[in-house]
Design an enzyme around this catalytic site. Structure first.
Site, PDB file in Angstrom:
ATOM      1  N   CYS A  49      -0.611   4.126   2.012  1.00  0.00           N
ATOM      2  CA  CYS A  49      -0.467   4.035   3.478  1.00  0.00           C
ATOM      3  C   CYS A  49       0.973   4.288   3.911  1.00  0.00           C
ATOM      4  O   CYS A  49       1.215   4.915   4.938  1.00  0.00           O
ATOM      5  CB  CYS A  49      -0.863   2.645   3.985  1.00  0.00           C
ATOM      6  SG  CYS A  49      -2.267   1.903   3.170  1.00  0.00           S
ATOM      7  N   ASP A  50       1.929   3.773   3.157  1.00  0.00           N
ATOM      8  CA  ASP A  50       3.311   3.700   3.654  1.00  0.00           C
ATOM      9  C   ASP A  50       4.313   4.590   2.924  1.00  0.00           C
ATOM     10  O   ASP A  50       5.464   4.690   3.359  1.00  0.00           O
ATOM     11  CB  ASP A  50       3.805   2.241   3.582  1.00  0.00           C
ATOM     12  CG  ASP A  50       2.949   1.320   4.439  1.00  0.00           C
ATOM     13  OD1 ASP A  50       2.443   1.800   5.469  1.00  0.00           O
ATOM     14  OD2 ASP A  50       2.770   0.147   4.072  1.00  0.00           O
TER      15      ASP A  50
ATOM     16  N   CYS B  89       0.835  -1.208   0.000  1.00  0.00           N
ATOM     17  CA  CYS B  89       0.000   0.000   0.000  1.00  0.00           C
ATOM     18  C   CYS B  89       0.867   1.254   0.000  1.00  0.00           C
ATOM     19  O   CYS B  89       1.316   1.724   1.055  1.00  0.00           O
ATOM     20  CB  CYS B  89      -0.930  -0.007   1.217  1.00  0.00           C
ATOM     21  SG  CYS B  89      -2.009   1.430   1.263  1.00  0.00           S
TER      22      CYS B  89
END
Ligand code: NAP
Length: 321
Positions: free
Chosen positions: A136-137, A133
């Site tokens: 997200c990261d 992701c």
């Protein structure tokens, strides 16, 4: 708790089904599952969902869909369905919090999960440099060097998102041409942070407690080489989330739920929509369309059941006094 419609999964298919079922006064219950909002909620920017001229963040799109479904009376439950009993009506659903739900109809929209590379280091270094992701990261890789694996839309879309943070992005693809849409290819080829390694796969992800590199294999020469990187983002497609349904529903050879063209599965009263069914288009908009169809089918199915029950009640002989 009993519901006329229980929707398993909360991506665009499930949330659109919820919107339509709620507006049909069916008071649906959505079991959110492991990934609330579905995969779209982990997508950086969605530029091809109609109605958003400048695009919209994937999380915001899912969040809007959920709020819209809630506005018409959809209920939500944060749990996982672990077992479905179809030997009785209503269907009985067991959940991982020990609860039981009953439902007259089910709409399955459990989506798909990222396909894994299945190479040494991938599992061990998950969340320590291996991520599925970028949204997200990506932030954790500011100023770093990362590898994206794959040549499809996800690899390029998410790779381009990562270039906001990283200094260098290496896209490793097993062929020498990309499957991604031309518009994304143009952007990737024009981005000075992006470099391609063609005809190659990642053989191993290196590092003890965090990613320090990858071992690449050139599929034409079979030669291996190692490069130092801080992160690996595999974007090599998806697998349908159907393990719960293997003994219940007809699945195709790829594990996708088979429907009849009207989102109906082999069990009357169970419908399926979105990435758990569709291995061809796999777009948020097509998933939403299928969710709409599934909810309309469920509405018609419930009306027919009700009508049949009324007719049967009328036909029952009146008992002699
Ligand atoms: P995809 O289109 O199936 O692409 C997967 C990529 O991974 C392909 O390039 C494939 O190589 C490669 N691959 C597969 N297995 C591999 C393995 N074991 N090792 C190395 N490489 C492997 O999947 P996706 O990119 O996740 O996209 C899924 C769907 O979502 C598509 O329909 C896509 O159009 C859609 N999507 C759209 C957008 C957008 O419109 N902006 C963004 C994201 C996703 P080959 O090319 O050699 O098969």
């Amino acid at each position: 708790m009993h519901s006329k419609v229980v929707i398993i999964g909360s991506g665009p298919a499930g949330l659109t089904a919820a919107l339509y079922a709620a507006r049909a006064n069916l008071e649906p219950l959505v079991v959110r599952g492991l990934q609330p909002g579905g995969l779209i909620a982990t997508t950086s920017e969605v530029e091809n969902y109609p109605g958003f001229v400048e695009g919209i963040g994937g999380f915001d799109l899912a969040d809007n869909m959920e709020k819209q479904a809630a506005r018409f009376g959809t209920q939500f439950k944060d749990t996982l369905v672990t077992k479905i009993d179809d030997s009785v009506r209503p269907f009985v659903l067991h959940t991982d919090d020990g609860d039981q739900l009953t439902a007259d109809t089910l709409i399955i929209s459990t989506g798909a999960s990222p396909r894994k590379l299945h190479v040494p280091g991938e599992e061990e270094l998950a969340n320590r440099g291996v991520s599925y992701c970028a949204t997200c990261d990506g932030f954790f890789f500011r100023g770093k060097k990362v590898v994206v694996v794959g040549g499809g839309n996800s690899a390029l879309d998410e790779g381009l998102f990562l270039t906001r943070y990283v200094d260098e992005l290496i896209i490793v693809h097993r062929r020498d041409s990309l499957r991604a849409d031309p518009v994304l290819q143009e952007r990737a080829f024009g981005n000075e942070k992006v470099r391609f390694v063609w005809d190659s796969t990642v053989d191993a992800i290196l590092g003890d407690d965090k990613v320090i590199g990858v071992r690449l294999r050139n599929l034409k020469t079979n030669e291996t080489s190692e490069i130092e990187v801080d992160g690996v983002f595999p974007y090599i497609g998806h697998l349908p989330n159907t393990s719960l349904f293997t003994d219940l529903l007809t699945l195709d050879e790829g594990g996708y739920i088979v429907t009849d063209g009207r989102q109906r599965t082999n069990i009357p009263g169970i419908f399926a929509a979105g990435d758990v069914v569709d291995h061809i288009y796999r777009q948020a908009i097509t998933a939403a369309g299928e969710g709409c169809r599934a909810a309309m089918e469920a509405t018609w199915y419930l009306a027919e059941q009700e009508h049949a029950a009324k007719k049967a009640a009328q036909a029952e002989p009146v008992m002699a006094q």
